[in-house]
Design a protein around this motif. Sequence first.
Motif, PDB file in Angstrom:
ATOM      1  N   ASN A  62       0.849  -1.520   0.139  1.00 12.53           N
ATOM      2  CA  ASN A  62       0.065  -0.118   0.036  1.00 12.53           C
ATOM      3  C   ASN A  62       0.958   1.586   0.017  1.00 12.53           C
ATOM      4  O   ASN A  62       0.612   2.161   0.767  1.00 12.53           O
ATOM      5  CB  ASN A  62      -0.911  -0.081   1.247  1.00 12.53           C
ATOM      6  CG  ASN A  62      -2.124  -1.093   1.081  1.00 12.53           C
ATOM      7  OD1 ASN A  62      -2.376  -1.415  -0.066  1.00 12.53           O
ATOM      8  ND2 ASN A  62      -2.567  -1.054   2.119  1.00 12.53           N
ATOM      9  N   ASN A  63       1.834   1.226  -0.788  1.00  8.56           N
ATOM     10  CA  ASN A  63       2.826   2.447  -1.087  1.00  8.56           C
ATOM     11  C   ASN A  63       3.380   2.773   0.077  1.00  8.56           C
ATOM     12  O   ASN A  63       3.315   3.948   0.506  1.00  8.56           O
ATOM     13  CB  ASN A  63       2.011   3.515  -1.582  1.00  8.56           C
ATOM     14  CG  ASN A  63       2.757   4.643  -2.205  1.00  8.56           C
ATOM     15  OD1 ASN A  63       4.052   4.273  -2.635  1.00  8.56           O
ATOM     16  ND2 ASN A  63       2.253   5.919  -2.204  1.00  8.56           N
ATOM     17  N   LYS A  64       3.897   1.871   1.001  1.00 10.74           N
ATOM     18  CA  LYS A  64       4.558   2.217   2.208  1.00 10.74           C
ATOM     19  C   LYS A  64       3.705   2.646   3.311  1.00 10.74           C
ATOM     20  O   LYS A  64       4.323   3.548   4.315  1.00 10.74           O
ATOM     21  CB  LYS A  64       5.936   3.066   2.082  1.00 10.74           C
ATOM     22  CG  LYS A  64       7.016   2.273   1.220  1.00 10.74           C
ATOM     23  CD  LYS A  64       8.199   2.948   1.267  1.00 10.74           C
ATOM     24  CE  LYS A  64       9.379   2.207   0.932  1.00 10.74           C
ATOM     25  NZ  LYS A  64      10.647   2.927   1.063  1.00 10.74           N
ATOM     26  N   THR A  65       2.526   2.452   3.156  1.00  7.97           N
ATOM     27  CA  THR A  65       1.778   2.904   4.364  1.00  7.97           C
ATOM     28  C   THR A  65       1.153   1.727   5.265  1.00  7.97           C
ATOM     29  O   THR A  65       0.587   2.076   6.324  1.00  7.97           O
ATOM     30  CB  THR A  65       0.388   3.611   3.836  1.00  7.97           C
ATOM     31  OG1 THR A  65      -0.372   2.550   3.010  1.00  7.97           O
ATOM     32  CG2 THR A  65       0.594   4.530   3.023  1.00  7.97           C
ATOM     33  N   ASP A  66       1.634   0.498   4.991  1.00  8.75           N
ATOM     34  CA  ASP A  66       1.547  -0.801   5.675  1.00  8.75           C
ATOM     35  C   ASP A  66       2.789  -1.580   5.656  1.00  8.75           C
ATOM     36  O   ASP A  66       3.293  -1.492   4.621  1.00  8.75           O
ATOM     37  CB  ASP A  66       0.254  -1.549   5.424  1.00  8.75           C
ATOM     38  CG  ASP A  66      -1.151  -0.829   5.835  1.00  8.75           C
ATOM     39  OD1 ASP A  66      -1.210  -0.734   6.836  1.00  8.75           O
ATOM     40  OD2 ASP A  66      -1.969  -0.367   4.956  1.00  8.75           O
ATOM     41  N   ILE A  67       2.995  -2.286   6.550  1.00  4.36           N
ATOM     42  CA  ILE A  67       3.791  -3.427   6.703  1.00  4.36           C
ATOM     43  C   ILE A  67       3.526  -4.675   6.856  1.00  4.36           C
ATOM     44  O   ILE A  67       2.428  -5.081   7.661  1.00  4.36           O
ATOM     45  CB  ILE A  67       4.719  -3.126   8.011  1.00  4.36           C
ATOM     46  CG1 ILE A  67       5.384  -1.617   8.094  1.00  4.36           C
ATOM     47  CG2 ILE A  67       5.954  -4.181   8.153  1.00  4.36           C
ATOM     48  CD1 ILE A  67       6.133  -1.368   9.319  1.00  4.36           C
ATOM     49  N   GLU A  68       4.035  -5.508   5.781  1.00  4.17           N
ATOM     50  CA  GLU A  68       3.477  -6.881   5.774  1.00  4.17           C
ATOM     51  C   GLU A  68       4.487  -7.577   6.892  1.00  4.17           C
ATOM     52  O   GLU A  68       3.841  -8.710   7.904  1.00  4.17           O
ATOM     53  CB  GLU A  68       3.780  -7.762   4.371  1.00  4.17           C
ATOM     54  CG  GLU A  68       3.224  -9.172   4.536  1.00  4.17           C
ATOM     55  CD  GLU A  68       3.502  -9.712   3.089  1.00  4.17           C
ATOM     56  OE1 GLU A  68       3.498 -10.960   2.996  1.00  4.17           O
ATOM     57  OE2 GLU A  68       3.709  -8.725   2.107  1.00  4.17           O
ATOM     58  N   LYS A  69       5.758  -7.430   6.667  1.00  7.18           N
ATOM     59  CA  LYS A  69       6.583  -8.157   7.685  1.00  7.18           C
ATOM     60  C   LYS A  69       7.979  -7.543   8.043  1.00  7.18           C
ATOM     61  O   LYS A  69       8.367  -6.732   6.866  1.00  7.18           O
ATOM     62  CB  LYS A  69       6.900  -9.735   7.298  1.00  7.18           C
ATOM     63  CG  LYS A  69       7.571 -10.153   6.053  1.00  7.18           C
ATOM     64  CD  LYS A  69       7.672 -11.486   5.909  1.00  7.18           C
ATOM     65  CE  LYS A  69       8.321 -11.909   4.574  1.00  7.18           C
ATOM     66  NZ  LYS A  69       8.172 -13.310   4.420  1.00  7.18           N
ATOM     67  N   ILE A  70       8.863  -7.939   9.046  1.00 11.08           N
ATOM     68  CA  ILE A  70      10.084  -7.171   9.297  1.00 11.08           C
ATOM     69  C   ILE A  70      11.045  -8.554   9.103  1.00 11.08           C
ATOM     70  O   ILE A  70      10.854  -9.283   9.679  1.00 11.08           O
ATOM     71  CB  ILE A  70      10.110  -6.600  10.625  1.00 11.08           C
ATOM     72  CG1 ILE A  70       9.327  -5.375  10.613  1.00 11.08           C
ATOM     73  CG2 ILE A  70      11.564  -6.256  10.857  1.00 11.08           C
ATOM     74  CD1 ILE A  70       9.501  -4.320  10.038  1.00 11.08           C
TER      75      ILE A  70
END
Length: 396
Positions: A62-70
């Motif tokens: 989402n264009n760096k508005t959410d993180i899936e995983k680290i």
Amino acid sequence: MILIEKIIQKYENSAQDWKGGNAGNRSIRIQQKDYDEVGKSQLLWEAVELEEQGLIRVKWFNNKTDIEKIIYSLEDINKMHQLIGKTPKIEILRQMNEFVAEQMEVVKERWIMACYEEMLRQLDNGSIPKNLMNYEAVHEDESELNSSLFCTCLNALDVLREPIYKRIFSKHYLGNSKIFEKVFQLRIISQARKYHPDIDDNMNDSEVLSQLYIEEYSQELALKGELILELAGEQIDLSVFIYGTVLTSEMLKHAQIAVHQNIRKIITVENRANYMSMKYEPGTLIIYSHGYFSPKERDFLKELERVLCEREVDYLHTGDLDYGGIKIFQYIRKFIFPQLRPFLMDVGQFEAFRSMGEQMGDSAWEKMRVLKDPLMQPLIDKIVEEKIVIEQESFL
């Protein structure tokens, strides 16, 4: 930083990684609760900062508005510990292991040694023992209690050889008169129940503490009948106290049992009302056991048994016709009077007072049905069959 905390938490909760020596990458997934914990904008800012420092890689969407995983590397874990000033788990465990090993070098009681051995097993498995964790403050002006205070308790118990009041013990060894009762008492009792050889499973908490020489009130051994003591060069014939008397803990400590005695029978009695109702009779010593004798009382009575060992003396015990009564009989026979026999604790007595009995609970019945005793087996079998117990006071 919340992300660093989460990474370290996963690392230290792993089965193997926290031990060190592993290489490669690991990952954590970010969920809505993680955003809610610190705020989404804060979490996203942390991710950007750590990625720029090369400590993590972020899988965005989402264009760096959410993180899936680290994604992080095990080789960077030490840097992360340094970044937030946190001591690695492996180092904490090493320090605790060293501390416990030092305590084991100074203790002598086997049950206390077993407590420390249990701690070492937990440390070896990667767990910090509950008894080594810091404790909540007893008073608001105390920020925390040192985690070594539990060990201070154990080491103090290791050297106790005389009864001491609970709050004096707490003040003397722990610096506060209420800390032992509020923080450590239940944990000490739990450990003693597991490892102390003199603790019976039927003892209540006060009786367990008494076996450790910690008293809530002064020890008093109540008795009536034939007993001659020596104190300060004088002989004291207790038979003149036909209605009974008590020996304080100081008397138990300082009085000597005279070599010449007229005792031909000793009766230990579990319950006070029955003890009080028993009449003085020549040649007989009647002793109120109040359940389980304390160590000081036990030593005194063992010395009495030694003095009488070459005489023909009947040793009898009377108590409740239930699990506790039989366990107390077994305890006295094992630790004090090896020739002890049951008195008014048989099937005939059970039948005579059956109408005054009470129904057993299931847990008590489960314990009773596996109880074995060659001197009391017919009574045990009868109680198990009838599921009825009779308190000694019923005999009155």
